[in-house]
Design a protein around this motif. Structure first.
Motif, PDB file in Angstrom:
ATOM      1  N   ILE A  42      22.320  22.544  41.668  1.00  0.00           N
ATOM      2  CA  ILE A  42      21.324  22.901  42.680  1.00  0.00           C
ATOM      3  C   ILE A  42      22.000  23.737  43.758  1.00  0.00           C
ATOM      4  O   ILE A  42      23.051  23.364  44.281  1.00  0.00           O
ATOM      5  CB  ILE A  42      20.687  21.643  43.291  1.00  0.00           C
ATOM      6  N   LEU A  43      21.372  24.861  44.107  1.00  0.00           N
ATOM      7  CA  LEU A  43      21.979  25.777  45.083  1.00  0.00           C
ATOM      8  C   LEU A  43      20.919  26.387  45.990  1.00  0.00           C
ATOM      9  O   LEU A  43      19.735  26.417  45.657  1.00  0.00           O
ATOM     10  CB  LEU A  43      22.733  26.889  44.359  1.00  0.00           C
ATOM     11  N   ASP A  44      21.395  26.901  47.122  1.00  0.00           N
ATOM     12  CA  ASP A  44      20.531  27.657  48.041  1.00  0.00           C
ATOM     13  C   ASP A  44      21.147  29.026  48.287  1.00  0.00           C
ATOM     14  O   ASP A  44      22.367  29.154  48.418  1.00  0.00           O
ATOM     15  CB  ASP A  44      20.350  26.927  49.366  1.00  0.00           C
ATOM     16  N   GLY A  45      20.274  30.045  48.388  1.00  0.00           N
ATOM     17  CA  GLY A  45      20.729  31.423  48.468  1.00  0.00           C
ATOM     18  C   GLY A  45      20.742  32.041  49.845  1.00  0.00           C
ATOM     19  O   GLY A  45      20.785  33.266  49.967  1.00  0.00           O
ATOM     20  N   GLY A  46      20.721  31.240  50.914  1.00  0.00           N
ATOM     21  CA  GLY A  46      20.928  31.784  52.246  1.00  0.00           C
ATOM     22  C   GLY A  46      19.674  31.969  53.066  1.00  0.00           C
ATOM     23  O   GLY A  46      18.554  31.857  52.580  1.00  0.00           O
ATOM     24  N   ASP A  47      19.883  32.293  54.357  1.00  0.00           N
ATOM     25  CA  ASP A  47      18.826  32.391  55.364  1.00  0.00           C
ATOM     26  C   ASP A  47      18.112  31.052  55.537  1.00  0.00           C
ATOM     27  O   ASP A  47      16.882  30.969  55.533  1.00  0.00           O
ATOM     28  CB  ASP A  47      17.833  33.512  55.022  1.00  0.00           C
ATOM     29  N   MET A  48      18.901  30.031  55.730  1.00  0.00           N
ATOM     30  CA  MET A  48      18.387  28.676  55.928  1.00  0.00           C
ATOM     31  C   MET A  48      18.119  28.390  57.402  1.00  0.00           C
ATOM     32  O   MET A  48      17.110  27.766  57.747  1.00  0.00           O
ATOM     33  CB  MET A  48      19.411  27.667  55.383  1.00  0.00           C
ATOM     34  N   ILE A  49      18.986  28.849  58.310  1.00  0.00           N
ATOM     35  CA  ILE A  49      19.003  28.312  59.673  1.00  0.00           C
ATOM     36  C   ILE A  49      18.394  29.247  60.704  1.00  0.00           C
ATOM     37  O   ILE A  49      18.682  29.153  61.892  1.00  0.00           O
ATOM     38  CB  ILE A  49      20.445  27.943  60.089  1.00  0.00           C
ATOM     39  N   THR A  85      20.393  22.809  33.607  1.00  0.00           N
ATOM     40  CA  THR A  85      19.310  23.178  34.516  1.00  0.00           C
ATOM     41  C   THR A  85      19.898  23.678  35.831  1.00  0.00           C
ATOM     42  O   THR A  85      20.756  23.023  36.419  1.00  0.00           O
ATOM     43  CB  THR A  85      18.398  21.966  34.793  1.00  0.00           C
ATOM     44  N   ILE A  86      19.420  24.845  36.262  1.00  0.00           N
ATOM     45  CA  ILE A  86      19.818  25.417  37.545  1.00  0.00           C
ATOM     46  C   ILE A  86      18.583  25.426  38.451  1.00  0.00           C
ATOM     47  O   ILE A  86      17.548  26.010  38.088  1.00  0.00           O
ATOM     48  CB  ILE A  86      20.350  26.861  37.392  1.00  0.00           C
ATOM     49  N   LEU A  87      18.664  24.807  39.615  1.00  0.00           N
ATOM     50  CA  LEU A  87      17.588  24.827  40.608  1.00  0.00           C
ATOM     51  C   LEU A  87      18.040  25.666  41.794  1.00  0.00           C
ATOM     52  O   LEU A  87      19.145  25.500  42.300  1.00  0.00           O
ATOM     53  CB  LEU A  87      17.239  23.418  41.072  1.00  0.00           C
ATOM     54  N   GLN A  88      17.150  26.550  42.249  1.00  0.00           N
ATOM     55  CA  GLN A  88      17.513  27.481  43.328  1.00  0.00           C
ATOM     56  C   GLN A  88      16.418  27.542  44.383  1.00  0.00           C
ATOM     57  O   GLN A  88      15.235  27.710  44.070  1.00  0.00           O
ATOM     58  CB  GLN A  88      17.729  28.888  42.757  1.00  0.00           C
ATOM     59  N   THR A  89      16.824  27.417  45.639  1.00  0.00           N
ATOM     60  CA  THR A  89      15.952  27.748  46.765  1.00  0.00           C
ATOM     61  C   THR A  89      16.542  28.960  47.474  1.00  0.00           C
ATOM     62  O   THR A  89      17.706  29.315  47.275  1.00  0.00           O
ATOM     63  CB  THR A  89      15.833  26.587  47.757  1.00  0.00           C
ATOM     64  N   ALA A  90      15.728  29.595  48.313  1.00  0.00           N
ATOM     65  CA  ALA A  90      16.196  30.795  49.013  1.00  0.00           C
ATOM     66  C   ALA A  90      15.323  31.067  50.221  1.00  0.00           C
ATOM     67  O   ALA A  90      14.130  30.751  50.216  1.00  0.00           O
ATOM     68  CB  ALA A  90      16.168  32.012  48.079  1.00  0.00           C
ATOM     69  N   ASP A  91      15.925  31.650  51.248  1.00  0.00           N
ATOM     70  CA  ASP A  91      15.167  32.185  52.378  1.00  0.00           C
ATOM     71  C   ASP A  91      14.202  31.160  52.964  1.00  0.00           C
ATOM     72  O   ASP A  91      13.039  31.462  53.247  1.00  0.00           O
ATOM     73  CB  ASP A  91      14.431  33.460  51.950  1.00  0.00           C
ATOM     74  N   ILE A  92      14.694  29.967  53.174  1.00  0.00           N
ATOM     75  CA  ILE A  92      13.861  28.906  53.750  1.00  0.00           C
ATOM     76  C   ILE A  92      13.491  29.227  55.190  1.00  0.00           C
ATOM     77  O   ILE A  92      12.433  28.829  55.682  1.00  0.00           O
ATOM     78  CB  ILE A  92      14.578  27.548  53.608  1.00  0.00           C
ATOM     79  N   HIS A  93      14.324  29.967  55.889  1.00  0.00           N
ATOM     80  CA  HIS A  93      14.035  30.462  57.237  1.00  0.00           C
ATOM     81  C   HIS A  93      13.557  29.365  58.187  1.00  0.00           C
ATOM     82  O   HIS A  93      12.595  29.532  58.943  1.00  0.00           O
ATOM     83  CB  HIS A  93      13.031  31.610  57.191  1.00  0.00           C
ATOM     84  N   PHE A 120      10.545  30.282  52.334  1.00  0.00           N
ATOM     85  CA  PHE A 120       9.922  29.334  53.269  1.00  0.00           C
ATOM     86  C   PHE A 120       9.812  27.909  52.738  1.00  0.00           C
ATOM     87  O   PHE A 120       8.936  27.160  53.161  1.00  0.00           O
ATOM     88  CB  PHE A 120       8.534  29.834  53.698  1.00  0.00           C
ATOM     89  N   ALA A 121      10.659  27.555  51.777  1.00  0.00           N
ATOM     90  CA  ALA A 121      10.612  26.234  51.135  1.00  0.00           C
ATOM     91  C   ALA A 121       9.307  26.023  50.377  1.00  0.00           C
ATOM     92  O   ALA A 121       8.924  24.881  50.086  1.00  0.00           O
ATOM     93  CB  ALA A 121      10.824  25.106  52.156  1.00  0.00           C
ATOM     94  N   SER A 122       8.639  27.108  50.026  1.00  0.00           N
ATOM     95  CA  SER A 122       7.378  27.033  49.284  1.00  0.00           C
ATOM     96  C   SER A 122       7.577  27.006  47.782  1.00  0.00           C
ATOM     97  O   SER A 122       6.643  26.685  47.039  1.00  0.00           O
ATOM     98  CB  SER A 122       6.485  28.232  49.636  1.00  0.00           C
ATOM     99  N   PHE A 123       8.789  27.341  47.327  1.00  0.00           N
ATOM    100  CA  PHE A 123       9.046  27.458  45.892  1.00  0.00           C
ATOM    101  C   PHE A 123      10.464  26.974  45.569  1.00  0.00           C
ATOM    102  O   PHE A 123      11.363  27.038  46.405  1.00  0.00           O
ATOM    103  CB  PHE A 123       8.914  28.913  45.423  1.00  0.00           C
ATOM    104  N   VAL A 124      10.627  26.532  44.339  1.00  0.00           N
ATOM    105  CA  VAL A 124      11.941  26.232  43.780  1.00  0.00           C
ATOM    106  C   VAL A 124      12.027  26.924  42.427  1.00  0.00           C
ATOM    107  O   VAL A 124      11.130  26.766  41.585  1.00  0.00           O
ATOM    108  CB  VAL A 124      12.165  24.712  43.603  1.00  0.00           C
ATOM    109  N   GLY A 125      13.062  27.699  42.229  1.00  0.00           N
ATOM    110  CA  GLY A 125      13.269  28.319  40.927  1.00  0.00           C
ATOM    111  C   GLY A 125      13.978  27.352  39.997  1.00  0.00           C
ATOM    112  O   GLY A 125      14.965  26.712  40.373  1.00  0.00           O
ATOM    113  N   ARG A 126      13.482  27.237  38.768  1.00  0.00           N
ATOM    114  CA  ARG A 126      14.084  26.347  37.763  1.00  0.00           C
ATOM    115  C   ARG A 126      14.440  27.149  36.522  1.00  0.00           C
ATOM    116  O   ARG A 126      13.559  27.703  35.856  1.00  0.00           O
ATOM    117  CB  ARG A 126      13.141  25.205  37.402  1.00  0.00           C
ATOM    118  N   LEU A 127      15.709  27.208  36.206  1.00  0.00           N
ATOM    119  CA  LEU A 127      16.208  27.889  35.012  1.00  0.00           C
ATOM    120  C   LEU A 127      16.815  26.845  34.090  1.00  0.00           C
ATOM    121  O   LEU A 127      17.769  26.154  34.463  1.00  0.00           O
ATOM    122  CB  LEU A 127      17.260  28.929  35.389  1.00  0.00           C
TER     123      LEU A 127
END
Length: 552
Positions: A97-104, A45-53, A282-289
């Motif tokens: 579990i990973l994040d794809g950037g634009d967090m801060i 299982t791969i979990l991904q967040t992105a662009d939480i901004h 915006f932390a509104s979604f998590v991708g699950r593969l």
């Protein structure tokens, strides 16, 4: 849940996905012709967040249901932690579990703490690794490195180099052996960062092209390191990610875990050499593969874009405590109400939106310029009136809308300059060649009206421009106002070169918004047709043409 009565046709150039006659050559191998080994099928299982901004708390989010704009409460970084823990418990030895950037960047807490609030938060989360995005540089190289080091997690990027040493800033990839399967993750940030962001942000850094070392890295990981399944984790935008997945240079890559464009890919886009996903923002979604793997080969897969619904996934109490501790010194500033709106303010619309109409109207009101300009930002959570018909606008909301509090800047340009600049900006968004598309959506403006054909050839998209209700005079000079982009030449305004009489004013764009709301509020911004694409259904919600995908 609130619904807007705005009606629309949701499809944007939704042409069928054209598969090559030889069939999809991507990585999802069938179970046929596999080794006859007795090895069991393993689930990964791969979990991904992105662009939480910088969005730490639940907030209003924008959806489309039955051709209506709908707003629901979503998000929350501690709520994401709950999802991470629940899913990891299902498959404790097989979850990455990973994040794809634009967090801060992108919120008040991010800006006011210069990203430092995120160190303790990310350190306490379940991430295995993260990558930097195009906005991580916003506080400068030294501060970026300090914040990312405080994550106490691996960072990877194969095309970021320090000028002083010529060395890679981060390791280019990470390899995780999971249930006997070697998973490789190779990361690239956007090479155009010094152009997309204020040039001063990335001083001391060099961003090389992806092609510079991609094939060498793939060969190293596959042949020397023995990686079974290879992921590219890229922060270059959906159009370029889809284009890349069709190029032979990525042969050997199974998935492109994309980021940057805030697209909500709910079914992986199967391209010639790899599949592409992108998990919203915006932390509104998590991708699950979920992958089924046998003998190092993918024999089955499923994908889900999980809505981070606080009612379904309550905040993890331990992480929520850390979040509240980081917010506490800034809450009074963030929550200070500076005005009200009677209409919903949100972005997500590629061509025109009411939020930027308000911002540019305010800048033109304050400066007296003929035309006021705002960058084509994608971020900001919606501001939605409640049952009273009003919504408060806080100082924190202003940081969400305008993430860099630069001073206002004015200058003078001819009608010909304005037309040429507008052609260039249109090509940045709608270029037929994905490699010519630029980060962000169409620039926003006040005092000017534009009609255009998005699908026309480069340099021939503008149909009409008017300023102050009169047709643009190519020989006439017009005054412009926008925000300063520190590091740009003085005679550049919002990427328009060679303006005359440039002047940096003694007040910021945030100052303008606060004064405008005080004197003109409550405001009721709306979409008024100041920008119209004549050959696209309205509204335009994605800049990803020719692919079977709908933003919703």
């Amino acid at each position: 849940m609130m619904k807007s009565k705005l009606k629309f046709s949701p499809k944007y150039i939704l042409l069928p996905l054209i598969l090559l006659s030889i069939g999809f050559l991507g990585s999802c191998q069938s179970g046929e012709n596999q080794s006859n080994s007795d090895q069991e099928v393993e689930k990964i299982t791969i979990l991904q967040t992105a662009d939480i901004h910088g969005q730490l708390l639940p907030h209003q989010e924008f959806f489309i249901e039955n051709d209506e704009f709908v707003f629901k409460v979503r998000g929350g970084i501690a709520n994401i932690q709950t999802i991470f823990k629940q899913i990891k418990a299902e498959n404790p030895e097989g979850t990455i579990i990973l994040d794809g950037g634009d967090m801060i960047q992108g919120s008040a807490i991010a800006a006011l703490s210069k990203g430092e609030a995120f160190g303790p938060i990310v350190a306490a989360m379940e991430y295995d690794f993260l990558i930097p995005g195009n906005w991580e540089v916003v506080y400068g190289n030294t501060q970026m490195q300090a914040v990312l080091k405080a994550y106490n997690k691996p960072l990877i990027a194969a095309n970021m180099y320090e000028d002083a040493t010529g060395e890679m800033l981060f390791k280019p990839y990470i390899i995780k052996e999971v249930k006997g399967v070697k998973l490789g993750f190779l990361s690239y940030n956007d090479p155009e960062i010094p152009i997309r962001q204020n040039p001063s942000f990335s001083e001391g850094l060099t961003f090389k092209s992806i092609e510079d070392n991609l094939q060498a890295m793939i060969k190293e990981m596959k042949e020397e390191k023995g990686v079974d399944i290879l992921f590219l984790v890229t922060h270059i935008g959906i159009s370029k990610q889809v284009h890349l997945a069709d190029q032979e240079i990525v042969k050997g890559v199974d998935f492109i875990l994309g980021n940057d464009t805030h697209e909500r890919i709910r079914v992986p886009l199967k391209r010639k050499y790899a599949q592409v996903v992108e998990p919203g923002a915006f932390a509104s979604f998590v991708g699950r593969l979920d992958l089924e793997v046998k003998d190092g080969k993918i024999v089955g897969q499923s994908y889900e874009l999980i809505d981070v619904d606080p009612k379904v996934y309550p905040a993890d109490p331990d992480l929520d405590k850390i979040v509240q501790e980081q917010l506490a010194p800034y809450n009074a500033t963030i929550n200070r109400v500076i005005g009200h709106t009677n209409t919903a303010l949100f972005r997500y619309l590629v061509v025109e939106n009411a939020m930027d109409n308000m911002i540019t109207d305010a800048v033109r009101w304050k400066t007296g310029a003929d035309i006021a300009i705002s960058n084509g930002f994608r971020f900001s959570t919606p501001i939605v009136p409640d049952e009273t018909g009003k919504a408060a606008i806080t100082y924190g909301d202003v940081w969400n809308m305008i993430p860099v509090n630069e001073k206002a800047k004015t200058g003078v340009a001819s009608g010909q300059q304005i037309k040429d600049w507008m052609e260039k900006e249109l090509n940045n968004v709608f270029a037929e060649n994905p490699l010519e598309r630029f980060g962000g959506w169409l620039v926003r403006f006040s005092g000017m009206e534009l009609t255009f054909n998005a699908n026309a050839p480069k340099g021939n998209r503008v149909v009409s421009i008017s300023v102050g209700g009169k047709p643009l005079d190519l020989k006439k000079e017009y005054t412009l106002a926008a925000c300063l982009r520190t590091g740009e030449p003085m005679d550049v305004i919002c990427r328009m070169p060679n303006v005359k009489n440039p002047k940096v004013l003694d007040f910021t764009v945030h100052d303008i918004i606060e004064q405008y709301l005080k004197e003109k509020g409550p405001v009721s911004p709306k979409i008024d047709g100041r920008a119209k694409a004549l050959d696209l259904p309205s509204p335009v919600l994605s800049q990803l043409p020719n692919v079977d995908y709908t933003f919703k």
